[in-house]
Design a protein around this motif. Sequence first.
Motif, PDB file in Angstrom:
ATOM      1  N   GLU A 120       2.654   2.501   0.013  1.00  0.00           N
ATOM      2  CA  GLU A 120       1.912   2.626   1.269  1.00  0.00           C
ATOM      3  C   GLU A 120       2.848   3.025   2.410  1.00  0.00           C
ATOM      4  OE1 GLU A 120      -0.168  -1.005   1.983  1.00  0.00           O
ATOM      5  OE2 GLU A 120      -1.395  -0.838   0.168  1.00  0.00           O
ATOM      6  N   ALA A 121       4.028   2.398   2.434  1.00  0.00           N
ATOM      7  CA  ALA A 121       5.005   2.717   3.476  1.00  0.00           C
ATOM      8  C   ALA A 121       5.489   4.158   3.345  1.00  0.00           C
ATOM      9  CB  ALA A 121       6.185   1.752   3.401  1.00  0.00           C
ATOM     10  N   ILE A 122       5.695   4.605   2.106  1.00  0.00           N
ATOM     11  CA  ILE A 122       6.117   5.987   1.869  1.00  0.00           C
ATOM     12  C   ILE A 122       5.058   6.957   2.384  1.00  0.00           C
ATOM     13  CG2 ILE A 122       6.430   7.690   0.030  1.00  0.00           C
ATOM     14  CD1 ILE A 122       7.905   5.441  -1.537  1.00  0.00           C
ATOM     15  N   GLU A 123       3.807   6.663   2.069  1.00  0.00           N
ATOM     16  CA  GLU A 123       2.717   7.543   2.502  1.00  0.00           C
ATOM     17  C   GLU A 123       2.629   7.600   4.028  1.00  0.00           C
ATOM     18  OE1 GLU A 123      -2.124   8.046   1.855  1.00  0.00           O
ATOM     19  OE2 GLU A 123      -0.977   6.636   0.630  1.00  0.00           O
ATOM     20  N   GLN A 124       2.757   6.443   4.681  1.00  0.00           N
ATOM     21  CA  GLN A 124       2.679   6.404   6.135  1.00  0.00           C
ATOM     22  C   GLN A 124       3.886   7.085   6.781  1.00  0.00           C
ATOM     23  OE1 GLN A 124       2.373   2.496   7.872  1.00  0.00           O
ATOM     24  NE2 GLN A 124       1.924   3.287   9.924  1.00  0.00           N
ATOM     25  N   ALA A 125       5.047   6.947   6.135  1.00  0.00           N
ATOM     26  CA  ALA A 125       6.275   7.526   6.692  1.00  0.00           C
ATOM     27  C   ALA A 125       6.212   9.049   6.765  1.00  0.00           C
ATOM     28  CB  ALA A 125       7.484   7.094   5.872  1.00  0.00           C
ATOM     29  N   GLU A 126       5.380   9.659   5.942  1.00  0.00           N
ATOM     30  CA  GLU A 126       5.238  11.112   5.977  1.00  0.00           C
ATOM     31  C   GLU A 126       4.694  11.577   7.317  1.00  0.00           C
ATOM     32  OE1 GLU A 126       6.161  13.231   3.775  1.00  0.00           O
ATOM     33  OE2 GLU A 126       6.053  12.411   1.751  1.00  0.00           O
ATOM     34  N   SER A 127       3.816  10.754   7.934  1.00  0.00           N
ATOM     35  CA  SER A 127       3.149  11.196   9.162  1.00  0.00           C
ATOM     36  C   SER A 127       3.527  10.392  10.397  1.00  0.00           C
ATOM     37  CB  SER A 127       1.623  11.124   8.969  1.00  0.00           C
ATOM     38  OG  SER A 127       1.233   9.803   8.616  1.00  0.00           O
ATOM     39  N   ASN A 128       3.907   9.106  10.210  1.00  0.00           N
ATOM     40  CA  ASN A 128       4.214   8.264  11.376  1.00  0.00           C
ATOM     41  C   ASN A 128       5.358   7.315  11.028  1.00  0.00           C
ATOM     42  OD1 ASN A 128       4.228   6.875  13.780  1.00  0.00           O
ATOM     43  ND2 ASN A 128       2.053   6.358  13.760  1.00  0.00           N
ATOM     44  N   TYR A 129       6.525   7.885  10.856  1.00  0.00           N
ATOM     45  CA  TYR A 129       7.698   7.119  10.419  1.00  0.00           C
ATOM     46  C   TYR A 129       8.075   6.034  11.422  1.00  0.00           C
ATOM     47  CZ  TYR A 129      12.608   6.362   9.065  1.00  0.00           C
ATOM     48  OH  TYR A 129      13.812   5.822   8.704  1.00  0.00           O
ATOM     49  N   GLN A 130       7.971   6.341  12.706  1.00  0.00           N
ATOM     50  CA  GLN A 130       8.367   5.365  13.722  1.00  0.00           C
ATOM     51  C   GLN A 130       7.507   4.104  13.627  1.00  0.00           C
ATOM     52  OE1 GLN A 130       9.044   7.107  17.500  1.00  0.00           O
ATOM     53  NE2 GLN A 130      10.021   5.278  18.333  1.00  0.00           N
ATOM     54  N   ALA A 131       6.228   4.265  13.310  1.00  0.00           N
ATOM     55  CA  ALA A 131       5.349   3.100  13.169  1.00  0.00           C
ATOM     56  C   ALA A 131       5.752   2.259  11.963  1.00  0.00           C
ATOM     57  CB  ALA A 131       3.902   3.562  13.030  1.00  0.00           C
ATOM     58  N   VAL A 132       6.194   2.902  10.903  1.00  0.00           N
ATOM     59  CA  VAL A 132       6.656   2.178   9.717  1.00  0.00           C
ATOM     60  C   VAL A 132       7.865   1.314  10.052  1.00  0.00           C
ATOM     61  CG1 VAL A 132       7.625   2.421   7.396  1.00  0.00           C
ATOM     62  CG2 VAL A 132       5.755   3.907   8.127  1.00  0.00           C
ATOM     63  N   ILE A 133       8.812   1.894  10.774  1.00  0.00           N
ATOM     64  CA  ILE A 133      10.024   1.165  11.146  1.00  0.00           C
ATOM     65  C   ILE A 133       9.694   0.016  12.096  1.00  0.00           C
ATOM     66  CG2 ILE A 133      12.264   1.370  12.287  1.00  0.00           C
ATOM     67  CD1 ILE A 133      11.969   2.639   9.432  1.00  0.00           C
ATOM     68  N   ALA A 134       8.785   0.238  13.017  1.00  0.00           N
ATOM     69  CA  ALA A 134       8.379  -0.827  13.947  1.00  0.00           C
ATOM     70  C   ALA A 134       7.713  -1.978  13.205  1.00  0.00           C
ATOM     71  CB  ALA A 134       7.442  -0.257  15.012  1.00  0.00           C
ATOM     72  N   ALA A 135       6.896  -1.664  12.211  1.00  0.00           N
ATOM     73  CA  ALA A 135       6.208  -2.711  11.446  1.00  0.00           C
ATOM     74  C   ALA A 135       7.170  -3.483  10.557  1.00  0.00           C
ATOM     75  CB  ALA A 135       5.105  -2.074  10.600  1.00  0.00           C
ATOM     76  N   LEU A 136       8.253  -2.824  10.133  1.00  0.00           N
ATOM     77  CA  LEU A 136       9.240  -3.473   9.274  1.00  0.00           C
ATOM     78  C   LEU A 136      10.132  -4.445  10.042  1.00  0.00           C
ATOM     79  CD1 LEU A 136      10.471  -3.558   6.386  1.00  0.00           C
ATOM     80  CD2 LEU A 136      11.913  -1.619   7.054  1.00  0.00           C
ATOM     81  N   MET A 137      10.297  -4.201  11.335  1.00  0.00           N
ATOM     82  CA  MET A 137      11.263  -4.965  12.123  1.00  0.00           C
ATOM     83  C   MET A 137      11.070  -6.483  12.052  1.00  0.00           C
ATOM     84  SD  MET A 137      13.956  -4.105  13.894  1.00  0.00           S
ATOM     85  CE  MET A 137      13.556  -2.397  14.309  1.00  0.00           C
ATOM     86  N   PRO A 138       9.862  -7.031  12.276  1.00  0.00           N
ATOM     87  CA  PRO A 138       9.712  -8.491  12.235  1.00  0.00           C
ATOM     88  C   PRO A 138       9.905  -9.096  10.847  1.00  0.00           C
ATOM     89  CG  PRO A 138       7.581  -7.424  12.549  1.00  0.00           C
ATOM     90  CD  PRO A 138       8.623  -6.364  12.708  1.00  0.00           C
ATOM     91  N   LYS A 139       9.873  -8.266   9.819  1.00  0.00           N
ATOM     92  CA  LYS A 139      10.161  -8.763   8.474  1.00  0.00           C
ATOM     93  C   LYS A 139      11.668  -8.851   8.238  1.00  0.00           C
ATOM     94  CE  LYS A 139       5.974  -6.551   6.662  1.00  0.00           C
ATOM     95  NZ  LYS A 139       5.437  -5.519   5.726  1.00  0.00           N
TER      96      LYS A 139
END
Length: 238
Positions: A108-127
């Motif tokens: 899911e993260a790979i798929e999202q990173a294709e179009s909105n990578y910055q959002a993926v990184i932001a969502a990963l931060m609190p983890k």
Amino acid sequence: MLAAQYPHLVLLPGLVNDSRLWQHQVSGLAEIAQVTVGDLTKGHTIAEMASDILASAPAGPFALAGLSMGGYVALEIMREAPERIVALALLDTSARPDSLIARDMRNEAIEQAESNYQAVIAALMPKQLHPMHMEDADLVSLITDMAMSLGNKIFIRQQRAIAGRIDSIPSLSLIKCPTLVLCGREDALTPIGLHQEMVAAIEGAGLMMVSDCGHLSALEQPQRVNEALIQWLAKIIH
């Protein structure tokens, strides 16, 4: 002691981390080790990353430390060339392969990173960070900048490599060099139990749990991590 007598230490970064992940260790350990940070941005598999490190590492034996994905690569290196490694440190990592749920989340993260990578990184931060470190704007900015500098193509390549890694549990008992296992007490991505499992399987391994710390211990609690690494390296400095 002359610099040539210092042990070589190779540090392996995590997912979309560059050498800045280890900046405090590079400076803090400079008086007792010849420290380099490995490049894990080119390989398409964990085995390819391990081969890259073995090809670029200093000639002869060296100490090896990996955090998160870097730990997966370190365990692969231990299988491929155990005679090269004089000491091993595994930080905030796991010997287990991905579960089906974890693999689905990566996809899911790979798929999202294709179009909105910055959002993926932001969502990963609190983890990745302890809640109190989420309030450290400089630290969050550094981690974000590492990820954005490397970019979504490397993120996707590394995520696919992580998802395809093998089970390292069966080979843990073959590790015979001085081994440190360290984790943030509040690590949400690779919890304490995964580290206790590795310590139980590796003869003579020691466990260090760092309080007020999430997944990126080298940046979140650099002084405590450095103290642990200095004690670990002391076992191979004569």
